[in-house]
Design an enzyme around this catalytic site. Structure first.
Site, PDB file in Angstrom:
ATOM      1  NE  ARG A 147       4.845   1.602  -1.047  1.00 60.40           N
ATOM      2  CZ  ARG A 147       5.688   1.679  -0.038  1.00 60.40           C
ATOM      3  NH1 ARG A 147       6.793   2.382  -0.172  1.00 60.40           N
ATOM      4  NH2 ARG A 147       5.455   1.081   1.097  1.00 60.40           N
ATOM      5  CG  ASN A 191       0.223   2.343   3.642  1.00 55.63           C
ATOM      6  OD1 ASN A 191      -0.821   2.358   2.988  1.00 55.63           O
ATOM      7  ND2 ASN A 191       1.361   2.872   3.207  1.00 55.63           N
ATOM      8  N   GLY A 192      -0.890  -0.840   6.708  1.00 59.03           N
ATOM      9  CA  GLY A 192      -0.675  -1.639   7.921  1.00 59.03           C
ATOM     10  C   GLY A 192      -1.858  -2.560   8.150  1.00 59.03           C
ATOM     11  CB  CYS A 247      -0.873   0.024   1.235  1.00 55.91           C
ATOM     12  SG  CYS A 247      -1.885  -1.438   1.391  1.00 55.91           S
ATOM     13  CD  GLU A 260      19.239 -11.805  -6.734  1.00 51.84           C
ATOM     14  OE1 GLU A 260      18.559 -12.329  -5.844  1.00 51.84           O
ATOM     15  OE2 GLU A 260      18.922 -10.731  -7.272  1.00 51.84           O
ATOM     16  CD  GLU A 263      11.998 -10.708  -8.285  1.00 55.67           C
ATOM     17  OE1 GLU A 263      11.175 -10.365  -7.429  1.00 55.67           O
ATOM     18  OE2 GLU A 263      13.201 -10.425  -8.208  1.00 55.67           O
TER      19      GLU A 263
HETATM   20  O1  M6R Z   1      13.528  -4.019   0.801  1.00 55.80           O
HETATM   21  P1  M6R Z   1      14.190  -5.329   1.097  1.00 55.80           P
HETATM   22  O2  M6R Z   1      15.559  -5.429   0.572  1.00 55.80           O
HETATM   23  O3  M6R Z   1      14.149  -5.683   2.565  1.00 55.80           O
HETATM   24  O4  M6R Z   1      13.327  -6.411   0.340  1.00 55.80           O
HETATM   25  C1  M6R Z   1      13.572  -7.779   0.465  1.00 55.80           C
HETATM   26  C2  M6R Z   1      12.854  -8.584  -0.599  1.00 55.80           C
HETATM   27  O5  M6R Z   1      11.476  -8.389  -0.496  1.00 55.80           O
HETATM   28  C3  M6R Z   1      13.317  -8.224  -2.005  1.00 55.80           C
HETATM   29  O6  M6R Z   1      14.689  -8.359  -2.156  1.00 55.80           O
HETATM   30  C4  M6R Z   1      12.598  -9.121  -3.040  1.00 55.80           C
HETATM   31  O7  M6R Z   1      13.018 -10.438  -2.911  1.00 55.80           O
HETATM   32  C5  M6R Z   1      12.844  -8.605  -4.460  1.00 55.80           C
HETATM   33  N1  M6R Z   1      11.622  -8.622  -5.208  1.00 55.80           N
HETATM   34  C6  M6R Z   1      13.816  -9.419  -5.207  1.00 55.80           C
HETATM   35  O8  M6R Z   1      14.020  -8.954  -6.503  1.00 55.80           O
END
Ligand code: M6R
Length: 608
Positions: A27, A100-101, A2, A481, A488
Site C-alpha cells: 500500500r 488510518n485517516g 497507512c 495510460e 510511475e
Molecule cells: O484504487 P483506485 O482504482 O481508485 O486507484 C486510482 C489510482 O490511484 C490508481 O489507478 C493509480 O493511478 C495507480 N498507481 C496507477 O497505476
C-alpha cells in the site's frame, strides 16, 4: 497508504502481526510500528523505514503476548520518524492506538489538552485519540473509545488496546476501512483483507460510525451510540496464494501475466452468446432506470480514470448515452447539474480512493444514481453505490495498476453492450461483440508471448529520459495510460498525448533523443496515425509502434514494432495497453527501480 493489523487470540501475536504488516507493504508506507500486550504490560517498537528495519529491533520469539496491534504509516501530519510512527500512546502509556485517516480538528483539541497539562510526544494527529481515550477511560474500553471519537472530526479507522484490559481490542470506523477477521479461537482486525487472508477468509466489514469490541472468542458490534448491531459473516473469495509472488520477481509482472485470466473472470457467467447480451447481476437493482439512462458520468483517478476515458468511446460507439468522463478530484468540486436519470459510475480498484468516494457522495447529493466498477468486495465505494459490477480479479498488489485496467475495460464494454443492445444494437452486432470478447483472453496471451521482444526494445531505450506516447480515438487514453505506467515505476518523464494534438506543441520536443510510442492498431484512425508517425520520423524521432499483426506497411516505416492480434476496434485498447505495461516494467527493472513500491506512491490513496 497507512495499514492496520490487529490480533486477539491464543497464539503469540508478534509473528502474526509482522506477517500482516508485510502483506500491507504494497500500500506504500514510510514507517512502521507494533505494540504487543502481555498481561498488563505492553511493549512497543517503532521505526522509520521498512518493516525489515522494525524486525531488527527485537527477537519476535522472545516477545510474549497474544494481543497486539501494528501499523504501516504514510506520513501526513509530521515527518516519517520513529516518534511519529504508530502505535501512539497517552502520557501514562496505558492506551495504544493505530489510526488510518486524518483528524481535522486536532489542532483545536491539542491546544485544549495542552492547557490541561497533557504533553504530546509526536507531531501526529493520531496521538490526540490516545489522550482522549485515556481521559475517558473508567474501566470500559469501548465506552472510552466511543466518548473519545465523538469529539473528533475527520476520518478514522482505528484499533486500540489498553494496558488495564488485557485480551481486548476495540476498533472503530468513520471514513477509513476496518474489517474484523474471524479465526479459530481468535479474531483479527485489519484495514485491508490482504493483511489477514492468510489466516482467515471469514470477515465482517464495519460501516461508518460503528465500533466493535473484540476478544479471542467473540466480537460485539455496535453503533457509536452503543446500539447493538448484528451482521452476518462474509466470505472473501481471495486466498493466500493470490497474494503471493508465485515465482515472479515482482507483483507487477505477475499481475500483467494474469490478464488472460482476469479478463476471463470479468466475463465469467456474464456472456449470453445466443442473445448477444451480457448478463450483469449486480446492476439488477437499478436496471429499470438504467435502461432508460441517456446521461452518464464516469469518474475515477489515475488508471481508473483512463479506463473511463476509453469507456466513453465505447459507450459512444455502442449506446445512445451521452457520456462524460471526469477526474474524481475535479468532479467533487464542480458545480454540476445533472439531467434527470443521470448515472454516475465510479471506477476504482480499491474502492477506497478518497477523491472517488467524495465524488460519488457529491453526485448522490445532486440526485444522481450511482454505479460502481470495483475490485475489492465490500469496499466503501462498493457499499455506497446503488449497484455495480465487481472485477473479481483477485488482489492487485503492485502499485502500478495493470490487470485491473484491462478488467475495467472489459466490464465497461459489457455494460455498454448491455445498454446498447437495449437501445440500438442489432442481434448480429451483439453476437459479434460477444464472440470477440470471448476471444480476448487468448489474444492477450499472444501479446504476452512477445515479452522477450518487448524486453529487447526496453534494453535499447531505457536510458532515454523523455518519452512521448501518442494515440487517437480509443488509443488516446492508452497513450496516457502508457505514459503513466512508465513514469510511475521507472521515474522516466513521459507524456501521453492525442496524436492529433502533436502539431499544437509537443512536436517541438521531437528529436533523436526522444522515443515516441505510437498506438497504431488497424482501426478507423489508422491513416491519421500513419501521418503522425511520418511527422515524427522526419524529425528523427525513434518510433516504437504498437500495430496489428501482419501490418507490413508500418513495420517498414518504424524503428521498432510490437504486434497485437486483430480484434474489434473498441476492444483493441485491452490488447494495446499490454505492451505498454511490459515496456514500463522492463525499463524500470533495467533502471533497478523498486517496481512494486515506487517512491512516494501508495497503492490506495485514501486521503485527498
Ligand atoms: O484504487 P483506485 O482504482 O481508485 O486507484 C486510482 C489510482 O490511484 C490508481 O489507478 C493509480 O493511478 C495507480 N498507481 C496507477 O497505476
Amino acid at each position: 497508504m497507512c495499514g492496520i493489523i490487529g490480533y486477539v487470540g491464543c497464539e503469540d501475536a508478534c509473528p502474526i502481526l509482522i506477517q500482516g504488516l508485510k502483506r500491507l507493504e504494497y500500500r506504500g508506507y514510510d514507517s512502521a510500528g507494533i505494540a504487543i500486550q502481555y498481561g498488563s504490560q505492553i511493549q512497543r517498537y517503532r521505526c522509520a523505514g521498512r518493516i525489515s528495519q522494525l524486525e531488527k529491533m527485537f527477537d519476535p520469539l522472545t516477545i510474549k503476548g497474544t494481543t497486539g496491534i501494528a501499523h504501516t504509516r504514510w506520513a501526513t501530519h509530521g515527518e516519517p520518524t520513529e516518534k511519529n510512527a504508530h502505535p501512539h500512546t497517552d502520557m501514562k502509556g496505558d492506551v495504544y492506538v493505530v489510526h488510518n485517516g486524518i483528524i481535522e480538528n486536532f489542532h483545536i483539541l491539542k491546544r485544549k489538552l495542552e492547557k490541561k497539562g497533557i504533553e504530546f510526544s509526536s507531531d501526529t494527529d493520531t496521538e490526540i485519540i490516545a489522550h482522549l481515550i485515556a481521559i475517558h477511560f473508567e474501566g470500559d474500553l469501548s465506552e472510552a473509545v466511543r466518548r473519545a471519537i465523538s469529539m473528533v472530526e475527520g476520518t478514522f479507522g482505528i484499533a486500540v488496546i489498553h494496558r488495564l484490559v488485557p485480551d481486548q481490542m476495540v476498533i472503530a470506523r468513520r471514513g477509513s476501512p476496518i474489517i474484523i477477521g474471524v479465526g479459530d479461537k481468535c479474531h483479527y482486525a485489519a484495514s485491508d483483507v490482504a493483511a489477514m487472508v492468510r489466516y482467515t477468509n471469514k470477515v465482517v466489514h464495519l460501516n461508518d460510525n460503528e465500533l466493535a469490541l473484540i476478544t479471542k472468542d467473540e466480537f460485539t458490534l455496535s453503533t457509536l451510540h452503543a446500539k447493538p448491531i448484528h451482521r452476518e459473516l462474509e466470505t472473501v473469495e481471495w486466498n493466500a496464494e493470490d497474494a503471493e509472488l508465485n515465482g515472479f520477481p515482482h507483483y507487477m509482472l505477475k499481475e500483467i501475466y494474469e490478464q488472460p485470466d482476469t479478463i476471463k473472470n470479468a466475463t465469467r457467467g456474464r456472456l449470453e452468446p445466443s442473445e448477444g447480451v451480457p448478463k450483469l447481476g449486480g446492476i439488477e437493482p437499478v436496471w429499470k432506470e438504467l435502461k432508460e439512462c441517456r446521461h452518464m458520468v464516469l469518474v475515477g483517478c489515475g488508471t481508473s480514470y483512463y479506463a473511463g476515458c476509453v469507456g466513453r468511446y465505447v459507450f459512444e460507439r455502442l449506446t445512445e448515452i451521452d457520456v462524460e468522463v471526469e477526474l474524481a478530484s475535479e468532479f467533487r468540486y464542480r458545480k454540476l447539474n445533472f439531467p434527470p436519470n443521470t448515472f454516475v459510475v465510479a471506477i476504482s480498484q480499491s474502492g477506497e480512493t478518497a477523491d472517488t468516494l467524495a465524488a460519488i457522495r457529491e453526485a448522490r447529493r445532486k440526485g444522481a444514481k450511482l454505479l460502481g466498477i470495483v475490485n475489492v468486495v465490500g469496499s466503501s465505494i462498493a457499499r455506497e453505490t446503488d449497484a455495480g459490477v465487481y472485477n473479481h480479479a483477485g488482489p492487485e498488489i503492485g502499485v502500478a495498476s495493470t490487470k485491473i485496467f484491462t478488467s475495467q475495460l472489459t466490464i465497461l464494454t459489457l455494460l455498454a453492450l448491455l445498454l446498447g443492445r437495449h437501445q440500438k444494437l442489432s442481434l448480429t452486432e451483439g453476437i459479434e461483440a460477444i464472440k470477440a470478447i470471448r476471444e480476448l483472453p487468448d489474444l492477450a496471451r499472444k501479446v504476452l508471448a512477445q515479452d522477450n521482444h518487448i524486453q529487447s526494445i526496453a534494453e535499447k531505450y531505457y536510458k532515454y529520459s523523455n518519452w512521448l506516447f501518442l494515440g487517437r480515438g480509443y488509443q488516446y487514453p492508452i497513450a496516457m495510460e502508457g505514459a503513466l505506467k512508465l513514469k510511475e515505476i521507472s521515474y522516466i518523464h513521459a507524456e501521453g498525448y492525442a496524436a492529433g494534438e502533436m502539431k499544437h506543441g509537443p512536436i517541438a520536443l521531437i528529436s533523436s533523443e526522444m522515443p515516441v510510442v505510437v498506438l497504431a492498431p488497424g482501426d478507423s484512425m489508422y491513416d491519421k496515425v500513419m501521418n503522425n508517425i511520418q511527422e515524427v520520423k522526419s524529425r528523427k524521432g525513434p518510433v516504437i509502434a504498437i500495430i496489428t499483426e501482419g501490418d507490413n506497411r508500418l513495420k517498414d516505416m518504424v524503428d521498432e514494432y510490437i504486434e497485437v492480434p486483430r480484434t474489434l476496434e473498441y476492444l483493441y485498447p485491452i490488447l494495446t495497453v499490454i505492451p505498454c505495461q511490459l515496456l514500463a516494467y522492463h525499463c524500470a527493472r533495467l533502471l533497478k527501480r523498486d517496481i512494486d513500491k515506487p517512491r512516494n506512491l501508495a497503492k490506495s490513496v485514501t486521503v485527498e
